[in-house]
Design a protein around this motif. Sequence first.
Motif, PDB file in Angstrom:
ATOM      1  N   SER A 451      -2.533   1.663  -6.975  1.00  0.00           N
ATOM      2  CA  SER A 451      -1.702   0.453  -6.912  1.00  0.00           C
ATOM      3  C   SER A 451      -2.093  -0.416  -5.718  1.00  0.00           C
ATOM      4  O   SER A 451      -2.096  -1.653  -5.813  1.00  0.00           O
ATOM      5  CB  SER A 451      -0.224   0.845  -6.830  1.00  0.00           C
ATOM      6  OG  SER A 451       0.048   1.536  -5.619  1.00  0.00           O
ATOM      7  N   VAL A 452      -2.448   0.218  -4.581  1.00  0.00           N
ATOM      8  CA  VAL A 452      -2.876  -0.546  -3.410  1.00  0.00           C
ATOM      9  C   VAL A 452      -4.186  -1.268  -3.714  1.00  0.00           C
ATOM     10  O   VAL A 452      -4.354  -2.450  -3.368  1.00  0.00           O
ATOM     11  CB  VAL A 452      -3.019   0.385  -2.196  1.00  0.00           C
ATOM     12  CG1 VAL A 452      -3.702  -0.347  -1.041  1.00  0.00           C
ATOM     13  CG2 VAL A 452      -1.656   0.895  -1.746  1.00  0.00           C
ATOM     14  N   VAL A 453      -5.133  -0.569  -4.355  1.00  0.00           N
ATOM     15  CA  VAL A 453      -6.420  -1.183  -4.694  1.00  0.00           C
ATOM     16  C   VAL A 453      -6.205  -2.348  -5.653  1.00  0.00           C
ATOM     17  O   VAL A 453      -6.818  -3.424  -5.507  1.00  0.00           O
ATOM     18  CB  VAL A 453      -7.366  -0.129  -5.302  1.00  0.00           C
ATOM     19  CG1 VAL A 453      -8.603  -0.803  -5.884  1.00  0.00           C
ATOM     20  CG2 VAL A 453      -7.760   0.887  -4.252  1.00  0.00           C
ATOM     21  N   SER A 454      -5.323  -2.160  -6.610  1.00  0.00           N
ATOM     22  CA  SER A 454      -5.055  -3.236  -7.572  1.00  0.00           C
ATOM     23  C   SER A 454      -4.478  -4.468  -6.871  1.00  0.00           C
ATOM     24  O   SER A 454      -4.857  -5.607  -7.174  1.00  0.00           O
ATOM     25  CB  SER A 454      -4.096  -2.723  -8.650  1.00  0.00           C
ATOM     26  OG  SER A 454      -3.773  -3.755  -9.567  1.00  0.00           O
ATOM     27  N   SER A 455      -3.572  -4.246  -5.908  1.00  0.00           N
ATOM     28  CA  SER A 455      -2.954  -5.371  -5.199  1.00  0.00           C
ATOM     29  C   SER A 455      -3.951  -6.094  -4.303  1.00  0.00           C
ATOM     30  O   SER A 455      -3.795  -7.290  -4.021  1.00  0.00           O
ATOM     31  CB  SER A 455      -1.778  -4.873  -4.348  1.00  0.00           C
ATOM     32  OG  SER A 455      -0.801  -4.250  -5.159  1.00  0.00           O
ATOM     33  N   ALA A 460      -9.948  -9.056  -1.964  1.00  0.00           N
ATOM     34  CA  ALA A 460     -11.347  -8.628  -1.921  1.00  0.00           C
ATOM     35  C   ALA A 460     -12.251  -9.630  -2.609  1.00  0.00           C
ATOM     36  O   ALA A 460     -13.334  -9.962  -2.121  1.00  0.00           O
ATOM     37  CB  ALA A 460     -11.485  -7.254  -2.562  1.00  0.00           C
ATOM     38  N   SER A 461     -11.813 -10.132  -3.748  1.00  0.00           N
ATOM     39  CA  SER A 461     -12.623 -11.101  -4.496  1.00  0.00           C
ATOM     40  C   SER A 461     -12.829 -12.366  -3.677  1.00  0.00           C
ATOM     41  O   SER A 461     -13.927 -12.941  -3.660  1.00  0.00           O
ATOM     42  CB  SER A 461     -11.945 -11.420  -5.831  1.00  0.00           C
ATOM     43  OG  SER A 461     -12.685 -12.392  -6.534  1.00  0.00           O
ATOM     44  N   GLY A 489      -2.707   0.787   2.400  1.00  0.00           N
ATOM     45  CA  GLY A 489      -2.803  -0.662   2.537  1.00  0.00           C
ATOM     46  C   GLY A 489      -3.528  -1.058   3.819  1.00  0.00           C
ATOM     47  O   GLY A 489      -4.370  -1.969   3.819  1.00  0.00           O
ATOM     48  N   ASN A 490      -3.192  -0.363   4.934  1.00  0.00           N
ATOM     49  CA  ASN A 490      -3.878  -0.650   6.203  1.00  0.00           C
ATOM     50  C   ASN A 490      -5.378  -0.386   6.103  1.00  0.00           C
ATOM     51  O   ASN A 490      -6.198  -1.187   6.555  1.00  0.00           O
ATOM     52  CB  ASN A 490      -3.280   0.207   7.321  1.00  0.00           C
ATOM     53  CG  ASN A 490      -1.885  -0.244   7.723  1.00  0.00           C
ATOM     54  OD1 ASN A 490      -1.500  -1.395   7.500  1.00  0.00           O
ATOM     55  ND2 ASN A 490      -1.125   0.671   8.318  1.00  0.00           N
TER      56      ASN A 490
END
Length: 590
Positions: A451-455, A460-461, A489-490
Amino acid sequence: MTSAFKQLEERTSFCSGGKGLMSQVSETRAQPEQLPGGGSRSAVADKVDALFGGLGDRGRVMVRQLPLSVTVLLVVAAAAVFHPETLADSRFRLALLAHTALFVLSVAVPWGRLPARTWVLIPALDCLAIGFTREAGGPSFSVLSLLLVFPVVWLSVDRNRAGVVLAVAATVLSTVLPAAALGTPPTQGSMIRTIFLPLVMAAIAVTAHVVAGTLYRQRETLVRQDEALADTTAESVRRQQLLDAVLSTVNVGVWVVDSQGRDILTNRALQTDAALSGLAPSASQPRLFEADRTTPVPPARFPTARAAAGETFTDALYWASEGDAGKSKAGEGEDMRAYSVTARTMSSTDGNHAGAVITFAEVTALIRALSAKDNFVATVSHELRTPLTSILGYLELVLDEPGHEDIEDELKIVQRNATHLLGLVNDLIAVASERVELNLQEADVAGLLASVVSSARTHASGSGVELVLDVEEPLTARVDPGRIRQVFGNLVSNAIKFSPDGGRVIARAHRVNSHVVCSIADSGIGMDGPEQEQAFTKFFRSARSRETAIPGAGLGLPISKTIVEGHGGSISLRSEPGKGTTVTVNLPVS
């Protein structure tokens, strides 16, 4: 160590006949002497002269003439007993008078004022005197030819090869000249003596010269070794004095132990520190405590014991008590002092463990200052959180009420920044207290990371970073979902921020035995060794991040470390400048 140098000096004093080795060498260098008749003397000659008690040029010639003179005196005594008629021969008495005159000359002549090597006249004339004595004594005294050994050896042991030639020539003259002067008719025995005696004496002269040359070279080698040893000893003493001066000046306690933990060296700062007197593992009541100030350090974990066992450590924090150990176990009392302890091992010439050097730097004032700073930060943060919570509460009320549509975007900006500020305040409180409140429950760690990666994909993009997720689902563990999400997240946010030129960030999670291992790897700017050591320090930011104006307060990694360790896990970092950073989180399943 000082006693070792004293023992070395005592030993060299004994070997040098009561004088220190350095003193003897300096005297040898400072007082070059002259050969009889002038000319410089080598250090070897000085050593030889020392055997004669420093008699000077005249005394040395006398001592070398003395064996022959004593032997002639014994011959006279024997002649008086067994051949008294020989003593009545005027020629024999003249020959004895020549021996006496030569001995008197060796004593009376100031050889040091004459040209170099004038003293060779004495042994050369000795050969002639021996020849006349033998001829005057007749066949009964032919054995006196053996006395030629004394002057021949004296001439041959000189370093000048001309002494050998002179010795052979004097021997030949001692067989020819007396016979001619005294009118002795030649016989078969005298002819044989004229031929073979010089040959035998020549052999003795050459042998004596070779042996003496070998001894001279050996003595010179020994003298050079003595000088080198003296120089080494002087340098060692100088270094010891320098070391003593340095150790007595520094305020850091220094303790050197051998591989068995026995004392080798301590400096004044350690000896005079009352709190450090309880550091010996043999103390009946240990007065050394862990960083929590309440747990006594077991003898096996004392700094000296750890260092003697070959362990190397840096800035290990210990608390020591000056007062009664029982009163300090509760961590109370102003007599407790903090020490940052560092140990480095020593190796012998063959590479084996030979001991260690341990330093004790008192950091009590620093620890108390840091504690006061943390208390101040925690207090201010609490004071900031209350109005921020109120601001956010009223913002929510305003946004829920109609009639503010025209400023709704501005209000949301205020709400977003206030929420961000509240998060920073909460981080400050957590970092200052070094503990967080956890609400543990069964949760899917892989899902939290996903979920953190998705957010973070949008972020990132926008930074040109490719975000990759590699997880095994599900990975259930007993954690605080909100706090673990904050850690991920950090770490993901840091990985994206510190990849300003794009690249790839890979988030992985998998199970290893009874732990869940998560790692965030980027290909960004990375950190060098010293920066990695400071990475989990509060408010630390690398030089590159400051130069490139990468935003941040230096709290992400410290708060993540606090949260992970609060779960009983661990967090580590591996990085290389220009090649990226990998942060690994290890969480227990239960």
